[in-house]
Design a protein around this motif. Structure first.
Motif, PDB file in Angstrom:
ATOM      1  N   LYS A 181      -5.179   8.275  -8.882  1.00 20.08           N
ATOM      2  CA  LYS A 181      -6.302   9.018  -8.290  1.00 20.08           C
ATOM      3  C   LYS A 181      -7.296   9.439  -9.369  1.00 20.08           C
ATOM      4  O   LYS A 181      -8.516   9.349  -9.186  1.00 20.08           O
ATOM      5  CB  LYS A 181      -5.774  10.247  -7.541  1.00 20.08           C
ATOM      6  CG  LYS A 181      -6.837  10.992  -6.749  1.00 20.08           C
ATOM      7  CD  LYS A 181      -6.218  12.135  -5.970  1.00 20.08           C
ATOM      8  CE  LYS A 181      -7.259  12.811  -5.086  1.00 20.08           C
ATOM      9  NZ  LYS A 181      -8.426  13.316  -5.843  1.00 20.08           N
ATOM     10  N   GLN A 192       0.841  -1.179   0.000  1.00 25.12           N
ATOM     11  CA  GLN A 192       0.000   0.000   0.000  1.00 25.12           C
ATOM     12  C   GLN A 192       0.888   1.244   0.000  1.00 25.12           C
ATOM     13  O   GLN A 192       1.573   1.533   0.973  1.00 25.12           O
ATOM     14  CB  GLN A 192      -0.922  -0.009   1.229  1.00 25.12           C
ATOM     15  CG  GLN A 192      -1.860  -1.207   1.287  1.00 25.12           C
ATOM     16  CD  GLN A 192      -2.845  -1.218   0.142  1.00 25.12           C
ATOM     17  OE1 GLN A 192      -3.234  -0.170  -0.371  1.00 25.12           O
ATOM     18  NE2 GLN A 192      -3.264  -2.417  -0.273  1.00 25.12           N
ATOM     19  N   SER A 193       0.863   1.973  -1.123  1.00 25.84           N
ATOM     20  CA  SER A 193       1.741   3.144  -1.260  1.00 25.84           C
ATOM     21  C   SER A 193       0.985   4.457  -1.297  1.00 25.84           C
ATOM     22  O   SER A 193       1.599   5.516  -1.220  1.00 25.84           O
ATOM     23  CB  SER A 193       2.583   3.019  -2.542  1.00 25.84           C
ATOM     24  OG  SER A 193       3.340   1.824  -2.517  1.00 25.84           O
ATOM     25  N   GLY A 194      -0.338   4.430  -1.436  1.00 23.92           N
ATOM     26  CA  GLY A 194      -1.104   5.669  -1.473  1.00 23.92           C
ATOM     27  C   GLY A 194      -1.017   6.340  -2.834  1.00 23.92           C
ATOM     28  O   GLY A 194      -0.487   5.799  -3.810  1.00 23.92           O
ATOM     29  N   THR A 195      -1.540   7.577  -2.887  1.00 25.08           N
ATOM     30  CA  THR A 195      -1.576   8.332  -4.143  1.00 25.08           C
ATOM     31  C   THR A 195      -0.759   9.614  -4.071  1.00 25.08           C
ATOM     32  O   THR A 195      -1.033  10.580  -4.791  1.00 25.08           O
ATOM     33  CB  THR A 195      -3.028   8.675  -4.504  1.00 25.08           C
ATOM     34  OG1 THR A 195      -3.609   9.424  -3.421  1.00 25.08           O
ATOM     35  CG2 THR A 195      -3.851   7.427  -4.755  1.00 25.08           C
ATOM     36  N   ALA A 196       0.256   9.636  -3.226  1.00 27.68           N
ATOM     37  CA  ALA A 196       1.108  10.824  -3.150  1.00 27.68           C
ATOM     38  C   ALA A 196       1.922  10.973  -4.436  1.00 27.68           C
ATOM     39  O   ALA A 196       2.195  10.005  -5.154  1.00 27.68           O
ATOM     40  CB  ALA A 196       2.044  10.725  -1.946  1.00 27.68           C
ATOM     41  N   SER A 201      -3.834  -0.081  -7.401  1.00 29.12           N
ATOM     42  CA  SER A 201      -5.239   0.238  -7.151  1.00 29.12           C
ATOM     43  C   SER A 201      -6.037  -1.062  -7.095  1.00 29.12           C
ATOM     44  O   SER A 201      -6.143  -1.775  -8.104  1.00 29.12           O
ATOM     45  CB  SER A 201      -5.787   1.153  -8.254  1.00 29.12           C
ATOM     46  OG  SER A 201      -7.185   1.317  -8.109  1.00 29.12           O
ATOM     47  N   THR A 251       2.499   2.250  -7.178  1.00 28.63           N
ATOM     48  CA  THR A 251       1.280   2.152  -6.368  1.00 28.63           C
ATOM     49  C   THR A 251       0.280   1.271  -7.100  1.00 28.63           C
ATOM     50  O   THR A 251       0.248   1.228  -8.327  1.00 28.63           O
ATOM     51  CB  THR A 251       0.681   3.544  -6.087  1.00 28.63           C
ATOM     52  OG1 THR A 251      -0.490   3.401  -5.286  1.00 28.63           O
ATOM     53  CG2 THR A 251       0.330   4.259  -7.366  1.00 28.63           C
ATOM     54  N   GLY A 278       0.973   8.245  -8.670  1.00 33.50           N
ATOM     55  CA  GLY A 278      -0.046   8.615  -7.698  1.00 33.50           C
ATOM     56  C   GLY A 278      -1.154   9.464  -8.309  1.00 33.50           C
ATOM     57  O   GLY A 278      -2.342   9.244  -8.048  1.00 33.50           O
ATOM     58  N   VAL A 333       5.399   8.864  -4.823  1.00 32.15           N
ATOM     59  CA  VAL A 333       5.516   7.410  -4.895  1.00 32.15           C
ATOM     60  C   VAL A 333       5.990   7.010  -6.287  1.00 32.15           C
ATOM     61  O   VAL A 333       5.652   7.642  -7.296  1.00 32.15           O
ATOM     62  CB  VAL A 333       4.173   6.720  -4.562  1.00 32.15           C
ATOM     63  CG1 VAL A 333       3.738   7.042  -3.159  1.00 32.15           C
ATOM     64  CG2 VAL A 333       3.095   7.124  -5.556  1.00 32.15           C
TER      65      VAL A 333
END
Length: 374
Positions: A269, A104-108, A116, A114, A265, A111
């Motif tokens: 998103k 889990q790397s997020g949407t920064a 989904s 990542t 990221g 990164v």
């Protein structure tokens, strides 16, 4: 004489086997060789005596399988079977419950990789490592391997082979520089190209989880952007990760989409938001030119005026304490009545339409008025 002898020969219409049996031959083994004892098919010089073999064929009779071709050689064990022309992209957990898991790397924006879960898609940067965790319910057979293959997602492109663009290939000095997927951190990774379909894949031996862990991690890198001209050229791709035996038997299969871009990221998103809007049925439609809406202000005014007139007809009683306060409120009420009468008079006058004067020429005469000529 020669013609008579030729005509005297029987023209047999029988089978070749019957003709073979009518041939009278002398056993070659009875020919004196100058030595006593039976002759051996193999000589002292190591060569086979073909006369003895022919003698055995002539004396034992005709073999019906003499002119049949030998059966094809069976495939040797350990040879990987050729890949199918259209690869399978459906998930198959198999007997070993083969699964994949991503960190889990997020949407920064910072990164480099990542994943989904909403749309089963991996977003990563060019030549940056993307960890993939492999989980199985029980130990696979000895020598099992993990194979990663890239294919195009859309039907019109699925027959094409996924390769790197010429620009990135020329910059790379590795032997497998045409391969899009590369395994990092393993010296036992092997790169293959199927001789029939020309599809490229990379394999790495399956390693059991270390003590205290339930999964095995492999490191994948994608060596070309999804937008590279001459390569993927903005065509979406799928990565097929299979668990196989050394002989090429598939034990499990998992597929996920991959997008190689500069900002994983941000792209994740954006695509997740679009997917959510599509699922909820609130996707924004394209703006279309429409006729202006009718002006409803006049209608509202007329309605409010009519409602006000209806309210004015009602009579309300107000109880006031004190004579002085009563006189003051009575003056206010009388003033409002006077203003209302004046407004009604003005509106009646404005309703009457006056005859318009001509812009040029003679002036219109009013009733009872005579012209100058009279």
């Amino acid at each position: 004489m020669e013609e008579q002898g030729f005509d005297a020969m029987p023209l047999s219409q029988d089978s070749f086997r019957k003709l073979w049996e009518t041939v009278v031959t002398t056993s070659i083994s009875n020919i004196s060789t100058g030595t006593d004892g039976p002759r051996e098919p193999w000589g002292t010089d190591g060569h086979m005596d073909m006369l003895l073999i022919n003698d055995q064929v002539l004396t034992e009779g005709f073999d019906e399988n003499l002119f049949e071709l030998p059966p094809e050689m069976s495939t040797k064990d350990g040879v990987t079977p050729p890949a199918s022309t259209v690869p399978v992209t459906t998930d198959y957990p198999g007997e070993y419950d083969f699964k994949l898991r991503f960190q889990q790397s997020g949407t920064a924006k910072s990164v480099t990789s990542t994943y989904s879960e909403l749309i089963n898609k991996l977003y990563c940067q060019l030549a940056k490592t993307s960890p993939v965790e492999v989980l199985v319910s029980k130990e696979p057979p000895a020598g099992a391997i993990l194979r990663a293959t890239a294919v195009y997602k859309k039907t019109e492109h699925v027959a094409d082979v996924v390769r790197r663009c010429p620009h990135h290939q020329n910059e790379d000095l590795a032997e497998h520089r045409s391969h899009l997927i590369r395994v990092e951190g393993s010296q036992r990774a092997q790169y293959f190209e199927d001789p029939h379909t020309k599809r490229q894949s990379v394999t790495v031996p399956y390693e059991p989880p270390q003590l205290g862990s339930e999964m095995t991690t492999i490191l994948l890198s994608f060596m070309c952007n999804s937008s590279c001209m001459g390569g993927m050229n903005r065509r979406p791709i799928l990565t097929i990760l299979t668990l196989e035996t050394p002989e090429g038997l598939v034990l499990g299969r998992r597929c996920f989409e991959v997008r190689v871009c500069a900002c994983p990221g941000r792209d994740r998103k954006t695509e997740e938001d679009n997917s959510t809007k599509t699922q909820n049925g609130t996707k924004q439609a394209k703006k279309r030119k429409s006729a202006p809406a009718p002006d409803t202000t006049s209608m509202k005014k007329s309605k409010s005026a009519s409602s006000a007139e209806e309210e004015d007809k009602d009579v309300y009683v107000l109880h006031v304490r004190g004579r002085e306060r009563y006189e003051m409120l009575k003056k206010i009420n009388d003033g409002l009545d006077l203003v209302e009468k004046e407004n009604k008079t003005k509106t009646k006058v404005s309703v009457k339409q006056e005859a318009p004067l001509p812009s040029s020429g003679k002036r219109l005469l009013q009733r009872g008025e005579r012209s100058d000529s009279d």
